[in-house]
Scaffold this active site. Structure first.
Site, PDB file in Angstrom:
ATOM      1  CG  ASP A  79      -6.288   1.166 -28.277  1.00 24.33           C
ATOM      2  OD1 ASP A  79      -5.392   0.683 -27.572  1.00 24.33           O
ATOM      3  OD2 ASP A  79      -6.331   1.045 -29.508  1.00 24.33           O
ATOM      4  N   PRO A 126       0.817  -1.222   0.000  1.00 23.41           N
ATOM      5  CG  PRO A 126      -0.767  -1.550   1.679  1.00 23.41           C
ATOM      6  CD  PRO A 126       0.543  -2.062   1.179  1.00 23.41           C
ATOM      7  NE  ARG A 131      -6.827  -6.497 -20.544  1.00 24.45           N
ATOM      8  CZ  ARG A 131      -7.906  -7.011 -21.148  1.00 24.45           C
ATOM      9  NH1 ARG A 131      -8.218  -8.268 -20.969  1.00 24.45           N
ATOM     10  NH2 ARG A 131      -8.648  -6.251 -21.906  1.00 24.45           N
TER      11      ARG A 131
HETATM   12  N1  4GX Z   1      -1.574  -2.824  -2.975  1.00 22.62           N
HETATM   13  N2  4GX Z   1      -0.878  -5.677   0.661  1.00 22.62           N
HETATM   14  C1  4GX Z   1       1.503  -6.143   1.065  1.00 22.62           C
HETATM   15  C2  4GX Z   1       2.274  -6.852   3.271  1.00 22.62           C
HETATM   16  C3  4GX Z   1       2.721  -5.527   3.794  1.00 22.62           C
HETATM   17  C4  4GX Z   1       2.204  -4.988   4.966  1.00 22.62           C
HETATM   18  C5  4GX Z   1       2.654  -3.759   5.402  1.00 22.62           C
HETATM   19  C6  4GX Z   1       4.081  -3.658   3.523  1.00 22.62           C
HETATM   20  C7  4GX Z   1       3.594  -3.112   4.687  1.00 22.62           C
HETATM   21  C8  4GX Z   1      -1.413  -4.114  -1.218  1.00 22.62           C
HETATM   22  C9  4GX Z   1      -2.166  -3.097  -1.835  1.00 22.62           C
HETATM   23  C10 4GX Z   1      -1.713  -4.726   0.088  1.00 22.62           C
HETATM   24  C11 4GX Z   1      -1.234  -6.264   1.923  1.00 22.62           C
HETATM   25  C12 4GX Z   1       0.343  -6.214   0.078  1.00 22.62           C
HETATM   26  C13 4GX Z   1      -0.059  -6.198   2.908  1.00 22.62           C
HETATM   27  N3  4GX Z   1       3.651  -4.841   3.080  1.00 22.62           N
HETATM   28  N4  4GX Z   1      -0.396  -4.382  -2.006  1.00 22.62           N
HETATM   29  N5  4GX Z   1       1.158  -6.792   2.339  1.00 22.62           N
HETATM   30  N6  4GX Z   1      -3.278  -2.518  -1.379  1.00 22.62           N
HETATM   31  O1  4GX Z   1      -2.728  -4.409   0.659  1.00 22.62           O
HETATM   32  O2  4GX Z   1      -0.487  -3.596  -3.083  1.00 22.62           O
END
Ligand code: 4GX
Length: 246
Positions: A168, A88, A153
């Site tokens: 597109d 995130p 894709r």
């Molecule tokens: N977009 N997640 C990563 C582990 C985590 C926890 C805390 C870093 C800090 C997410 C999202 C996402 C869940 C992937 C927690 N990493 N990844 N994971 N939204 O929610 O990409």
């Protein structure tokens, strides 16, 4: 194109490799999708893949050594790959970023579990940190698979000609128009007359107008980032002045 996922749950990849457009792309050998499991590189007596966070507190962090070795194995299998960490805290995923990623010959996605991975491993191993949106999931696998699907894709041959043209529409920065199929009247609702007219120019204009209107109503932020052509201004203007008379 080669797509590798470093994950404690490699079975999750079957959602991509066994179904639909992405499944077909694998079958045809247009993309190769594989996994490396840090569990296979956990060599201490408990085979642990998590570890306690410095500073204390609840939750665990992925153990460094199994993850480092798994990434090294993925690099060996996919030389020249860019390494992407899903979190995130990453840059938001957009179709522009997807298209850029698709220009790589190989990508390695690192899917974190627990509270994430050690910041020094990110610094040493990761080229790009990407987020699929502002919400918290249980792991990086689904986010990585979202990116893998969107990237597939763009691989030549994966989409048929018609589907490629369709994609597109988002690249052009607008939301899609409405779609209709048989029957002509469903639940008392008819199909817009123009779509039955057979007049391809009228249909094209109607679709473009609907895209503009829906984007204005649902995602005005997308229109602010985009310059309208003269035709687009006219179509939107026509709709808005029509609205005022209603
Ligand atoms: N977009 N997640 C990563 C582990 C985590 C926890 C805390 C870093 C800090 C997410 C999202 C996402 C869940 C992937 C927690 N990493 N990844 N994971 N939204 O929610 O990409």
């Amino acid at each position: 194109m080669q797509l590798m996922l470093v994950t404690l749950f490699p079975e999750m990849l079957s959602a991509l490799t066994q179904s639909g457009v992405t499944g077909r792309a694998c079958e045809l050998g247009l993309v190769q999708i594989g996994a490396v499991n840090p569990r296979d590189f956990a060599f201490n007596k408990h085979k642990s893949v998590d570890d306690r966070p410095y500073g204390g507190g609840p939750g665990m962090v992925m153990a460094i050594e199994p993850l480092r070795l798994a990434i090294a194995e993925a690099r060996k299998r996919a030389p020249n790959a860019s390494v992407v960490y899903m979190s995130p805290q990453g840059q938001p995923l957009t179709q522009t970023r997807v298209k850029d990623l698709a220009s790589n010959e190989a990508l390695i996605f690192v899917a974190g579990r627990y509270e994430g991975i050690d910041e020094r491993l990110i610094a040493a191993e990761v080229d790009e940190e990407i987020s699929i949106g502002d919400y918290v999931l249980s792991g990086g696998e689904l986010p990585a698979m979202v990116v893998m699907d969107a990237v597939c894709r763009w691989v030549p041959g994966v989409l048929g000609h018609d589907q490629s043209a369709e994609q597109d529409s988002f690249v052009n920065g607008l939301l899609d128009c409405e779609h209709y199929t048989r029957p002509e009247i469903h639940d008392g609702q008819s199909v817009p007359e123009v779509l039955l007219s057979g007049n391809h120019e009228r249909i094209r204009k109607w679709r473009l107008q609907r895209s503009l209107v829906r984007t204005l109503e649902r995602r005005p932020d997308l229109l602010e980032q985009r310059v309208l052509t003269q035709e687009e201004k006219t179509l939107l203007g026509e709709y808005l002045s029509q609205q005022q008379t209603d």
